[in-house]
Design a protein around this motif. Structure first.
Motif, PDB file in Angstrom:
ATOM      1  N   ALA A   1      41.364  31.557  40.896  1.00 54.66           N
ATOM      2  CA  ALA A   1      40.114  31.325  41.556  1.00 54.66           C
ATOM      3  C   ALA A   1      40.228  31.368  43.049  1.00 54.66           C
ATOM      4  O   ALA A   1      39.339  31.461  43.736  1.00 54.66           O
ATOM      5  CB  ALA A   1      39.795  30.012  41.340  1.00 54.66           C
ATOM      6  N   ASN A   2      41.632  31.004  43.465  1.00 50.83           N
ATOM      7  CA  ASN A   2      41.841  30.960  44.926  1.00 50.83           C
ATOM      8  C   ASN A   2      43.216  31.435  45.053  1.00 50.83           C
ATOM      9  O   ASN A   2      44.109  31.349  44.012  1.00 50.83           O
ATOM     10  CB  ASN A   2      41.611  29.665  45.463  1.00 50.83           C
ATOM     11  CG  ASN A   2      42.525  28.470  44.973  1.00 50.83           C
ATOM     12  OD1 ASN A   2      43.530  28.727  45.231  1.00 50.83           O
ATOM     13  ND2 ASN A   2      41.815  27.743  44.213  1.00 50.83           N
TER      14      ASN A   2
ATOM     15  N   PHE B   1      31.800  29.328  37.384  1.00 52.36           N
ATOM     16  CA  PHE B   1      33.151  29.728  37.933  1.00 52.36           C
ATOM     17  C   PHE B   1      33.051  31.245  38.460  1.00 52.36           C
ATOM     18  O   PHE B   1      34.005  31.581  39.473  1.00 52.36           O
ATOM     19  CB  PHE B   1      34.403  29.818  36.852  1.00 52.36           C
ATOM     20  CG  PHE B   1      34.773  28.377  36.409  1.00 52.36           C
ATOM     21  CD1 PHE B   1      34.753  27.434  37.415  1.00 52.36           C
ATOM     22  CD2 PHE B   1      35.142  28.225  35.162  1.00 52.36           C
ATOM     23  CE1 PHE B   1      35.267  26.096  37.024  1.00 52.36           C
ATOM     24  CE2 PHE B   1      35.413  27.139  34.650  1.00 52.36           C
ATOM     25  CZ  PHE B   1      35.725  25.937  35.581  1.00 52.36           C
TER      26      PHE B   1
ATOM     27  N   ARG C   1      34.418  26.734  41.625  1.00 52.33           N
ATOM     28  CA  ARG C   1      35.758  27.007  41.450  1.00 52.33           C
ATOM     29  C   ARG C   1      36.784  26.137  42.236  1.00 52.33           C
ATOM     30  O   ARG C   1      37.981  26.228  41.957  1.00 52.33           O
ATOM     31  CB  ARG C   1      35.964  28.502  41.895  1.00 52.33           C
ATOM     32  CG  ARG C   1      35.310  29.428  41.264  1.00 52.33           C
ATOM     33  CD  ARG C   1      35.955  31.002  41.856  1.00 52.33           C
ATOM     34  NE  ARG C   1      35.722  31.441  42.895  1.00 52.33           N
ATOM     35  CZ  ARG C   1      34.414  31.925  42.945  1.00 52.33           C
ATOM     36  NH1 ARG C   1      33.443  32.407  41.945  1.00 52.33           N
ATOM     37  NH2 ARG C   1      33.949  32.263  44.219  1.00 52.33           N
ATOM     38  N   GLU C   2      36.076  25.393  43.070  1.00 51.07           N
ATOM     39  CA  GLU C   2      37.088  24.246  43.786  1.00 51.07           C
ATOM     40  C   GLU C   2      37.656  23.543  42.818  1.00 51.07           C
ATOM     41  O   GLU C   2      37.097  22.903  41.938  1.00 51.07           O
ATOM     42  CB  GLU C   2      36.141  23.369  44.731  1.00 51.07           C
ATOM     43  CG  GLU C   2      36.108  24.360  46.292  1.00 51.07           C
ATOM     44  CD  GLU C   2      35.202  23.351  47.038  1.00 51.07           C
ATOM     45  OE1 GLU C   2      35.093  22.178  46.921  1.00 51.07           O
ATOM     46  OE2 GLU C   2      34.589  24.084  47.811  1.00 51.07           O
TER      47      GLU C   2
ATOM     48  N   TYR D   1      37.111  37.407  43.440  1.00 48.75           N
ATOM     49  CA  TYR D   1      36.534  35.963  43.870  1.00 48.75           C
ATOM     50  C   TYR D   1      37.419  35.096  44.655  1.00 48.75           C
ATOM     51  O   TYR D   1      37.299  34.124  45.254  1.00 48.75           O
ATOM     52  CB  TYR D   1      36.655  35.234  42.436  1.00 48.75           C
ATOM     53  CG  TYR D   1      35.832  35.699  41.239  1.00 48.75           C
ATOM     54  CD1 TYR D   1      34.267  35.828  41.297  1.00 48.75           C
ATOM     55  CD2 TYR D   1      36.335  36.557  40.420  1.00 48.75           C
ATOM     56  CE1 TYR D   1      33.539  36.619  40.327  1.00 48.75           C
ATOM     57  CE2 TYR D   1      35.615  36.946  39.359  1.00 48.75           C
ATOM     58  CZ  TYR D   1      34.192  36.853  39.469  1.00 48.75           C
ATOM     59  OH  TYR D   1      33.493  37.672  38.601  1.00 48.75           O
ATOM     60  N   SER D   2      38.761  35.850  44.737  1.00 50.84           N
ATOM     61  CA  SER D   2      39.829  35.025  45.523  1.00 50.84           C
ATOM     62  C   SER D   2      39.965  35.432  46.936  1.00 50.84           C
ATOM     63  O   SER D   2      40.585  34.915  47.697  1.00 50.84           O
ATOM     64  CB  SER D   2      41.093  34.890  44.800  1.00 50.84           C
ATOM     65  OG  SER D   2      41.617  36.382  44.638  1.00 50.84           O
TER      66      SER D   2
END
Lengths: 546, 315
Positions: A302-303, A427, A434-435, A467-468
């Motif tokens: 996600a990150n 998400f 997503r956090e 996304y990341s």
């Protein structure tokens, strides 16, 4: 490109599921399919022997639109492909051939000329004109349409009529991915006059559709069924429909679908939910056909600011993931480990080159010791890893638990964050959602048979699935070389290079490449057992069994 | 009678108003994003997002959006479904007949079979009563989705007597398609009604005036009708009314299990998609149905028992 499959399972998922064994995962180990068998799966079922009156085809939910500009998921793509033609046509083996454009060639690297096929008519008898092509492509580029394909057509700078049967696409830079896009939803042509007349209602139950395909829309009651009937004036004699009428019906519940296939109320479907795989295998009057698919299951970081920002952690996770058990649990063993990041079903050109690269790559190994070492090297031991999941989405949840086990086995402090099925989708769309989550999983695919279609969607800085904020200049350069290479062999070489960079850096972690699963009543045959059903009217081949 | 209707009408309007605010606010507060449904979980450009947000009034604060909905609804415009891309009134018109037919069919099964079994069981002690007791005990504990499973596996998969999904075309075909769903939905309520009927009839049979009538040689049929059933009718009506009113809510589970194109399954899907207009319209329709069923029950009380008068005690 992109596209995230959200199999939103209804609240009452387990209603009829007890019958078929709710969450009925096969527990005994199935025999894993070999790579060589997987690479050789047929893309068509045997040809139909004769016509049939009607068939009822299940979709995992009701289609919400039949507007190609808004079609982005299995139900919509299946129906639009049956009704409409694109400028180019994807063959069941993934190769590209002429479609509504009988010829196409690049004048220069930045100019694609399309010659329209003579004698093509829409269902209402109106002839196909260059104006319809300009309108349909323009519509995709226009943000007011609210459509999905403006990003993949982003190198088109002008669309012009270039004679009575020609359209010229002027590009801002070379783009040899464009023909692939023009063979998918982005290249579907609708009638300008009709679509303008319907405005925003185009593609709804009220507004209908106007295309050139082998079937025309007969009746659509939202939530009940969508019926298509033979278009007697279809231009392509090789795709003359064998089934006079197809009723598409949304069946969200896997167990209800299993029951309806066994009673014969549903004639066939392309499976998107394999949670009742074992029960489906037992149905006497229907058969599962496997073929090349475009899908891959991934774990998505996600990150890159948390623990997954370190490539050693991503590698360690990949080494610790038990792909065999996962494949057995979800696909009855009919999925292969990713030697390369994209499903072999996406090799629509330069097959030899892709096959050689696949065979040269190592089979993904399960190596906990090496994984633990990588975690220690990265100083990540004991660090938290939060995996997003939803117990209402069976495949997602099985994957999340497998990742949880893998992560804890190598010394990470992993936990699950469970959300409702309808919130799982956030998400993908909402950075806020997503956090606090490090990773989540999905099944995804590209729009045409080129591994680059999917890779670009999550590695390019502006990719629809990035996304990341992943950015790898080397990978970007390789993809750019692929996009601008006229020669398919050169394009494949650059794509293979990009794929190797993906496997080395793991911006997303591929889990498995499943086969395509077509289940069909034994009285029927002829449907393609390939992912091309998503983009071209191959369902027209469905007919009476031998 | 007029007073009763006026009061009930006013009550219905007040209930609808409060329910509409409560449902709208609940939907507003629930997590989720309608745009996610529109975009299929894909990242969309800020421009495209802005267009969708404006088209569906998603950025306005709650009171503004509610006011917008209320004024449209009062003008007969129930709004537009984001999920199915059609007018909510069209959506309801297409799905209401299936749900209504299912509810009526189920109600008939509950009333006829439930009360019938209850009376027989009360009047014929012995094997029949024991069998009825045993059956109704099992049925009462059977949730409708489990009943659906059992019925599908026996009557659709094994015997092929009834279809397993869909709602059919034409009345006869619809009845055929709705039989298994109706039975699945009726099971537990039917058992409850049967048990209450049995108990009430037993109680009334033991009453002094009934025993006196029997000793005077009044024909059994007349005793049953005039003395036993008449008095037993109040508790039976109460529990039947409750059972029927709850059907309206329970119907969604069965509709999903049988893949029926009804209001209940639409409500569940719409709630998942945060499809405000649909949730609002179907929920309010259910409130209306609930209030009407209850009013009918109260009206029946007054018919059955002269001591209860409309417009006073019953309201």
């Amino acid at each position: 490109m992109r596209i995230t499959t959200m199999k939103l399972v209804a609240l009452a998922t387990c209603t009829t599921a007890l019958l078929a064994g709710c969450g009925g995962r096969p527990e005994t180990a199935a025999t894993a399919i070999s790579d060589s068998k997987f690479l050789g799966l047929p893309s068509m079922t045997s040809a139909a022997a004769g016509p049939v009156d009607s068939a009822t085809w299940a979709l995992y939910r009701d289609p919400t639109t039949i507007d190609p500009a808004l079609a982005f998921d299995y139900p919509e793509n299946t129906v639009v492909s049956t009704l409409c033609d694109a400028l180019l046509r994807q063959q069941p083996d993934g190769s590209l051939t002429p479609g509504l454009a009988s010829e196409y060639h690049f004048d220069t690297p930045t100019s694609l000329v399309l010659k329209l096929r003579a004698g093509v008519r829409f269902w209402d008898g109106q002839p196909l004109t260059p104006a319809d092509v300009v309108f349909s492509l323009q519509r995709n580029l226009d943000t007011q349409t609210g459509g999905f394909y403006s990003t993949v057509l982003n190198r088109i700078s002008a669309i012009t009529v270039d004679g009575p049967d020609r359209v010229r696409l002027t590009l801002s830079g070379a783009d040899y991915w464009l023909p692939g896009e023009l063979s998918s939803m982005a290249g579907v042509i609708v009638e300008e006059r009709y679509a303008r007349g319907q405005g925003q209602r185009y593609g709804t139950p009220e507004g209908g559709a106007m295309c050139t395909g082998p079937y025309k829309l007969a009746e659509w009651t939202a939530g009940k069924s969508l019926k298509v009937a033979v278009n007697p004036d279809y231009w392509d004699p090789s795709l003359k429909p064998m089934t006079r009428q197809i009723d598409f019906r949304g069946v969200s519940n896997a167990a209800t679908l299993t029951t309806a296939l066994s009673t014969g109320e549903i004639s066939g479907t392309y499976l998107t939910d394999t949670s009742t795989f074992r029960e489906l295998e037992q149905i006497k009057n229907a058969q599962i056909h496997m073929g090349p698919s475009g899908e891959t299951e991934f774990l998505i970081p996600a990150n890159l600011t948390g623990v997954l920002g370190d490539v050693r952690v991503r590698k360690a996770l990949s080494l610790a993931f038990d792909r065999n058990s996962f494949s057995n649990a979800v696909y009855g063993g009919n999925a292969v480990g990713p030697r390369m990041s994209t499903n072999p079903g996406t090799w629509g050109y330069a097959k030899d080159a892709f096959t050689a690269a696949w065979n040269a790559a190592p089979e993904p190994a399960l190596d906990l010791e090496q994984a633990k070492q990588l975690i220690r090297d990265a100083g990540a031991a004991g660090k938290p890893l939060v995996i997003g999941t939803s117990t209402g989405l069976s495949t997602v949840n099985t994957a999340a638990n497998a990742w949880l086990e893998a992560a804890n086995a190598i010394g990470l402090n992993a936990s699950l964050r469970n959300v409702s099925p309808q919130n799982y989708i956030n998400f993908f769309t909402d950075a806020q959602a997503r956090e606090g989550v490090d990773a989540f999983s999905t099944t995804t695919y590209g729009d045409y048979a080129d591994p680059a279609a999917l890779i670009a969607s999550y590695t390019e800085p502006k990719g629809a699935q990035n996304y990341s904020g992943y950015d790898n200049p080397q990978l970007h350069a390789a993809l750019e070389r692929a996009r601008t290479a006229a020669d398919p062999e050169q394009r494949a070489a650059a794509t293979i290079e990009a794929d190797r960079l993906v496997m080395a850096d793991l911006p997303w972690i591929p889990m498995v490449h499943p086969a395509l699963f077509l289940i069909m009543d034994k009285k029927l045959t002829g449907a393609p057992s390939s992912f091309a059903y998503m983009q071209a009217p191959w369902l027209a081949k469905l007919g009476q069994g031998q | 009678m007029r007073r009763f209707l006026l009061r009930r009408g006013a009550l219905l309007l007040a209930t609808l108003f409060i329910a509409s605010i409560a449902i709208y606010a609940a939907m507003y507060l629930a997590p989720g994003d309608p745009i996610a449904v529109l975009t299929g979980g894909r990242q969309v450009s800020p421009e495209a997002r802005a267009i969708l947000t404006e088209r569906y009034h998603l950025a306005d604060p709650l009171p503004v959006r509610y006011w917008y909905w209320l004024t449209s609804a009062l003008h007969g415009d129930l709004g537009y479904s984001i999920g199915t891309r059609e007018d909510v009134s069209t959506l309801i018109a297409q799905r209401a007949p299936t749900t209504m037919l299912l509810v009526v069919y189920t109600s008939l099964i509950i009333v006829v079979a439930g009360i019938g079994i209850g009376i027989l069981s009360a009047l014929k002690p012995g094997l029949l009563d024991t069998a009825a007791l045993l059956t109704t005990t099992v049925l009462a504990a059977l949730p409708s989705f489990v009943a659906a499973l059992a019925l599908i596996s026996v009557f659709a998969v094994k015997l092929h007597w009834f279809p397993a999904l869909g709602d059919g075309v034409g009345f006869a075909d619809q009845i055929k398609h709705l039989t298994l769903p109706a039975v699945a939905l009726a099971c537990s309520s039917l058992a409850l009604v049967a048990r209450i009927t049995r108990t009430s009839v037993r109680t009334e049979s033991a009453r002094e005036h009934v025993q006196t009538a029997i000793s005077r040689g009044v024909p059994a049929r007349q005793i049953l009708r005039k003395h036993i059933l008449r008095n037993a009718a109040i508790p039976i009506t109460t529990v039947t009314g409750l059972a029927l009113a709850s059907l309206i809510v329970l119907v969604s589970i069965v509709e999903q299990a049988f893949n029926l194109n009804g209001l209940g399954s639409s409500l569940v899907t719409a709630a998942q998609n945060k499809d405000f207009a649909v949730v609002q319209a179907i929920s309010l329709l259910m409130v209306v149905a609930f209030v009407i069923v209850n009013s009918v029950v109260d009206f029946l009380y007054a018919l059955l028992d002269p001591r209860v008068s409309l417009g006073t005690a019953a309201v």
